[in-house]
Each structure stands twice: as C-alpha cells, then as structure tokens.
Write a protein that holds these residues in place. Structure first.
Motif, PDB file in Angstrom:
ATOM      1  N   GLU A  16      -3.128 -23.434  -1.893  1.00  0.00           N
ATOM      2  CA  GLU A  16      -2.224 -24.212  -1.054  1.00  0.00           C
ATOM      3  C   GLU A  16      -2.505 -23.860   0.401  1.00  0.00           C
ATOM      4  N   ASP A  17      -2.935 -24.859   1.165  1.00  0.00           N
ATOM      5  CA  ASP A  17      -3.335 -24.627   2.554  1.00  0.00           C
ATOM      6  C   ASP A  17      -3.036 -25.890   3.340  1.00  0.00           C
ATOM      7  N   SER A  18      -2.395 -25.726   4.475  1.00  0.00           N
ATOM      8  CA  SER A  18      -2.121 -26.847   5.390  1.00  0.00           C
ATOM      9  C   SER A  18      -1.367 -27.975   4.705  1.00  0.00           C
ATOM     10  N   GLY A  19      -0.470 -27.609   3.788  1.00  0.00           N
ATOM     11  CA  GLY A  19       0.339 -28.601   3.106  1.00  0.00           C
ATOM     12  C   GLY A  19      -0.382 -29.363   2.015  1.00  0.00           C
ATOM     13  N   VAL A  20      -1.577 -28.922   1.626  1.00  0.00           N
ATOM     14  CA  VAL A  20      -2.368 -29.590   0.595  1.00  0.00           C
ATOM     15  C   VAL A  20      -2.543 -28.640  -0.579  1.00  0.00           C
ATOM     16  N   ARG A  21      -2.376 -29.158  -1.808  1.00  0.00           N
ATOM     17  CA  ARG A  21      -2.581 -28.373  -3.030  1.00  0.00           C
ATOM     18  C   ARG A  21      -3.943 -28.715  -3.622  1.00  0.00           C
ATOM     19  N   VAL A  22      -4.794 -27.694  -3.736  1.00  0.00           N
ATOM     20  CA  VAL A  22      -6.139 -27.834  -4.286  1.00  0.00           C
ATOM     21  C   VAL A  22      -6.175 -27.106  -5.625  1.00  0.00           C
ATOM     22  N   LEU A  23      -6.644 -27.780  -6.659  1.00  0.00           N
ATOM     23  CA  LEU A  23      -6.736 -27.201  -8.001  1.00  0.00           C
ATOM     24  C   LEU A  23      -8.201 -27.110  -8.394  1.00  0.00           C
ATOM     25  N   THR A  24      -8.616 -25.957  -8.931  1.00  0.00           N
ATOM     26  CA  THR A  24     -10.015 -25.760  -9.299  1.00  0.00           C
ATOM     27  C   THR A  24     -10.172 -25.719 -10.821  1.00  0.00           C
ATOM     28  N   ASP A  25     -11.198 -26.375 -11.322  1.00  0.00           N
ATOM     29  CA  ASP A  25     -11.633 -26.315 -12.723  1.00  0.00           C
ATOM     30  C   ASP A  25     -10.455 -26.184 -13.695  1.00  0.00           C
ATOM     31  N   PRO A  26      -9.572 -27.178 -13.764  1.00  0.00           N
ATOM     32  CA  PRO A  26      -8.369 -27.029 -14.588  1.00  0.00           C
ATOM     33  C   PRO A  26      -8.682 -26.929 -16.077  1.00  0.00           C
ATOM     34  N   LEU A  27      -8.105 -25.917 -16.700  1.00  0.00           N
ATOM     35  CA  LEU A  27      -8.223 -25.719 -18.141  1.00  0.00           C
ATOM     36  C   LEU A  27      -6.861 -25.274 -18.645  1.00  0.00           C
ATOM     37  N   PHE A  28      -6.138 -26.209 -19.249  1.00  0.00           N
ATOM     38  CA  PHE A  28      -4.747 -25.972 -19.649  1.00  0.00           C
ATOM     39  C   PHE A  28      -4.600 -25.710 -21.148  1.00  0.00           C
ATOM     40  N   ALA A  29      -5.701 -25.581 -21.865  1.00  0.00           N
ATOM     41  CA  ALA A  29      -5.667 -25.473 -23.323  1.00  0.00           C
ATOM     42  C   ALA A  29      -5.473 -24.033 -23.777  1.00  0.00           C
ATOM     43  N   ARG A  30      -4.931 -23.877 -24.977  1.00  0.00           N
ATOM     44  CA  ARG A  30      -4.866 -22.556 -25.601  1.00  0.00           C
ATOM     45  C   ARG A  30      -6.162 -22.232 -26.331  1.00  0.00           C
ATOM     46  N   ARG A  31      -6.878 -23.286 -26.734  1.00  0.00           N
ATOM     47  CA  ARG A  31      -8.104 -23.076 -27.499  1.00  0.00           C
ATOM     48  C   ARG A  31      -9.122 -24.123 -27.086  1.00  0.00           C
ATOM     49  N   LEU A  32     -10.393 -23.727 -27.016  1.00  0.00           N
ATOM     50  CA  LEU A  32     -11.489 -24.628 -26.693  1.00  0.00           C
ATOM     51  C   LEU A  32     -12.662 -24.262 -27.575  1.00  0.00           C
ATOM     52  N   ALA A  33     -12.971 -25.141 -28.549  1.00  0.00           N
ATOM     53  CA  ALA A  33     -14.049 -24.880 -29.506  1.00  0.00           C
ATOM     54  C   ALA A  33     -13.836 -23.501 -30.134  1.00  0.00           C
ATOM     55  N   HIS A  34     -14.787 -22.578 -29.973  1.00  0.00           N
ATOM     56  CA  HIS A  34     -14.692 -21.263 -30.600  1.00  0.00           C
ATOM     57  C   HIS A  34     -13.964 -20.247 -29.726  1.00  0.00           C
ATOM     58  N   LEU A  35     -13.410 -20.691 -28.604  1.00  0.00           N
ATOM     59  CA  LEU A  35     -12.712 -19.797 -27.691  1.00  0.00           C
ATOM     60  C   LEU A  35     -11.210 -19.949 -27.836  1.00  0.00           C
ATOM     61  N   ARG A  36     -10.492 -18.857 -27.675  1.00  0.00           N
ATOM     62  CA  ARG A  36      -9.033 -18.954 -27.616  1.00  0.00           C
ATOM     63  C   ARG A  36      -8.528 -18.131 -26.446  1.00  0.00           C
ATOM     64  N   ARG A  37      -7.390 -18.551 -25.930  1.00  0.00           N
ATOM     65  CA  ARG A  37      -6.767 -17.853 -24.804  1.00  0.00           C
ATOM     66  C   ARG A  37      -6.104 -16.591 -25.337  1.00  0.00           C
ATOM     67  N   ARG A  38      -6.629 -15.473 -24.913  1.00  0.00           N
ATOM     68  CA  ARG A  38      -6.165 -14.197 -25.446  1.00  0.00           C
ATOM     69  C   ARG A  38      -5.183 -13.488 -24.533  1.00  0.00           C
ATOM     70  N   ARG A  39      -5.087 -13.890 -23.288  1.00  0.00           N
ATOM     71  CA  ARG A  39      -4.158 -13.206 -22.386  1.00  0.00           C
ATOM     72  C   ARG A  39      -3.491 -14.237 -21.501  1.00  0.00           C
TER      73      ARG A  39
END
Length: 260
Positions: A16-39
C-alpha cells in the motif's frame, strides 16, 4: 505516509503506497496440485482488494487462475507478455483489465509508477508446452520504491536493471528441498541484498507450501530460510511488524527505516 507491506504467504504480498493497493502473485488456495499450505490460513478476503495485481511469471503457484478469478471486476492485472496465449483458462479473466508487460515496460496506477524488470527464471507454463513468456520482477515507485523480485536467481545486471530501491521483497526459499540457480535461497538472497542495497528487505516465498507427504524431508528448508536470510552479514535493522496474525505479517516501511 509510509508504504505498508503485508505478506500473505508464499509470493503473495500487498503493498500500500500513495493510496494505491498493489497485490503480487495472488495465491489464495489451501492446496495446489501436490502442494498444501502448511503454515498460516488462507489469506483473508482483505487480500483480494487491489487496484493493480502484478504477476511475475507463468508457474501455477504465481499465476493461479482461480485466485485471479476472485478479484473484483475492473482490477488491473499486469502479466508477462504472452501469458494469455500460454495459460489455459486465461479466458476466465475477462472481468479484469489485463496488460501484458516485458522488461522495461512502464505503466502508471494512480500516483504509482510500475516498471517491469528482468528475472532469471523459467518463464514457461509447465507442464503445458513450449510457449514462453518472460519471467519478471517489478519496481513500484510512489512515496517508497519497492522491488518485488517474483522468483529469480542472481544475475550480473540485477542492480543495474532494478535501480535504487528502498524496499526489496526477495524470495529466500521455495517448496522443494533443492533449489537450482534460477531461485534464491537464503544465502543467494543475502548476496542480492548486498548488490541492491535497499534500506529494508522482507523475505518471502518460503514457509508456506510444501509437498504432501514430505514433511519429514529436510524440514529446515521449509522453516528456516527467513531466519537464515537475516543472519549473514550486518544488515540494517529490521522494521518491527505493526501487525502479526495467523494469516499475514505486516510491516510499515518508512524511508528512514533500515535493517541495521
């Protein structure tokens, strides 16, 4: 006002800078293929609020079509040149304002200037086929100059391509026990920090996703890269987090703050 940075896990950050919200490489999933969100839990709905979204490269843990679908209609989306042709399902993102970027391209978002810079990383959409798009980093310039490296290895011209920055969001690990030369581990990220000379740095791209069934394989590669990154050398002092939660870590980054 200082820039405020929230790390949601992996390579997903809000700047958040100068009133603008910038989002990078969004990944909102708990699981992706063989990967899972562990923390940490999945990012809260707050993470989806963005004026512009930066995608660094086409790998599915960085360009995640279902997460991009969750963005509000009209959100600006910057992607590597060639992404719409290389990524199956990209047609589901017609509700977004998409712009393809190559190294050196610039665009403005409100009072921010966003510039694409090179990255040393495989730009293909694996395992789909041979179509390539450049892997990118981005420099976001407003009241603070912030470098989001995406996923990259060290390269000789890094400091020249990126230019002077106040804050560097640097990947310090990955989701596998072995990282090749097109990634930064904690040691190479420390070398990148020395090359770039920012006033503050935030380690990202570690401690979030891990292959299913591999919890006992080199667990230190999952848990410790951030700490290892902070250890080498004599860095400027770390900016204390102004909020911690199960879902994110947040920092206020001021021009006068440094890591020593």
């Amino acid at each position: 006002m200082p820039a405020e940075i929230t790390w949601w896990g992996h390579a997903t950050c809000t700047v958040e800078d100068s009133g603008v919200r910038v989002l990078t490489d969004p990944l909102f999933a708990r699981r992706l293929a063989h990967l899972r969100r562990r923390r940490g839990g999945t990012p809260s709905p707050e993470a989806r609020r963005a004026d512009v979204v930066l995608v660094s490269h086409l790998h599915a843990d960085h360009l995640h079509v279902p997460s991009l679908q969750a963005l509000a209609p009209g959100t600006r989306l910057l992607v590597p040149r060639g992404a719409p042709r290389a990524v199956p399902g990209f047609g589901r993102l017609r509700h977004l304002r998409i712009r393809e970027m190559a190294p050196g391209d610039e665009t403005t978002v409100g009072d921010l200037l966003v510039r694409a810079v090179p990255a040393r990383h495989d730009g293909r959409r694996l395992p789909v086929g041979p179509q390539r798009a450049p892997a990118l980093g981005y420099v976001v310039e407003g009241e603070t100059r912030t470098y989001f490296a995406g996923d990259t290895g060290l390269f000789e011209s890094m400091a020249k391509e990126v230019g002077p920055v106040d804050v560097a969001l640097l990947p310090v690990g990955g989701w596998g026990p072995f990282l090749g030369e097109e990634h930064l581990d904690a040691g190479r990220a420390a070398r990148a920090l020395a090359m770039l000379g920012p006033r503050a740095a935030v380690p990202v791209h570690y401690g979030t996703f891990w292959p299913i069934g591999m919890d006992a394989v080199r667990p230190h590669e999952f848990h410790s890269p951030g700490t290892e990154f902070a250890r080498p050398g004599c860095w400027p002092r770390r900016v204390p987090p102004c909020r911690r939660s199960r879902r994110s870590r947040r920092w206020a980054i001021r021009r006068c703050s440094c890591w020593c």
